[in-house]
Design a protein around this motif. Sequence first.
Motif, mmCIF file in Angstrom:
data_model
loop_
_atom_site.group_PDB
_atom_site.id
_atom_site.type_symbol
_atom_site.label_atom_id
_atom_site.label_comp_id
_atom_site.label_asym_id
_atom_site.label_seq_id
_atom_site.Cartn_x
_atom_site.Cartn_y
_atom_site.Cartn_z
ATOM 1 N N ARG A 89 0.975 -1.237 0.097
ATOM 2 C CA ARG A 89 0.124 -0.044 0.062
ATOM 3 C C ARG A 89 0.978 1.296 -0.034
ATOM 4 O O ARG A 89 0.569 2.298 0.604
ATOM 5 N N ARG A 103 -7.363 -0.064 -6.793
ATOM 6 C CA ARG A 103 -7.086 -1.403 -7.421
ATOM 7 C C ARG A 103 -7.957 -2.529 -6.941
ATOM 8 O O ARG A 103 -8.724 -2.489 -5.703
ATOM 9 N N VAL A 139 4.350 -0.071 -12.853
ATOM 10 C CA VAL A 139 3.555 -0.132 -11.549
ATOM 11 C C VAL A 139 2.783 -1.317 -11.734
ATOM 12 O O VAL A 139 2.342 -1.972 -12.558
HETATM 13 S S1 SF4 Z 1 1.450 0.749 -7.422
HETATM 14 FE FE1 SF4 Z 1 3.162 -0.587 -6.643
HETATM 15 S S2 SF4 Z 1 3.765 0.789 -4.945
HETATM 16 FE FE2 SF4 Z 1 1.560 1.514 -5.495
HETATM 17 S S3 SF4 Z 1 0.421 0.186 -4.050
HETATM 18 FE FE3 SF4 Z 1 0.604 -0.906 -5.886
HETATM 19 S S4 SF4 Z 1 2.186 -2.221 -5.738
HETATM 20 FE FE4 SF4 Z 1 2.399 -0.767 -4.119
#
Ligand code: SF4
Length: 205
Positions: free
Chosen positions: A21, A29, A89
Amino acid sequence: MSPAHPNEALEQLRRECLECRRCGLAETRNSVVFGEGDPKAKLVVIGEGPGADEDQSGRPFVGRSGQLLTKILASIGFRREEVFICNIVKCRPPSNRNPMRDEIEACLPWLERQLGLIGPKAVLLLGKVAANTILRNTLPLGAMRGKAWRWEGRDCFVTYHPAALLRNPNWKRGCWEDVQQLRRHYDTITGTEANRENEKEQSAS
Ligand code: SF4
């Protein structure tokens, strides 16, 4: 009980990443899309970030872009399972916007640790965001295609993101040239070409 993963360290990293997080994308997400493929792949493919299909499934490049990527890889003799596919990402930016700088910086350590464990010889960067991020520049995509870039001891090649190819099919020819060049370079640095020649000789004798 799930079966043992061929690379326990990568599996451990995946488990950690699924709880991440570190940036705001965690709020929106459905899944953390860690990446998948051969944990000892000599070629790693890096895209920008998960889309809607990937966010739902938790797997990278499974939508229309993914089907095209599978075909692109097949055109140079790779099956999906023998490379490792992931993104800059790991969580989907809302409405498929580009990931923001702070999100990229928060997520990069996961990618760096992944690559450290996998140890690829070559990297294929899909699209401008992935290429600018890894190569640490702001060049346009056209200036990055067509040559090998050194990054952390690996050779990187740049081509169009499959989503861009779906919008602009006339770019497919350029992509095909990029991946052909990657394949030739890959064969040279991994000795694949020599192995193929040896196999041919042995089967002929
Ligand atoms: S994008 Fe990457 S840094 Fe951001 S919450 Fe998801 S896994 Fe973690």
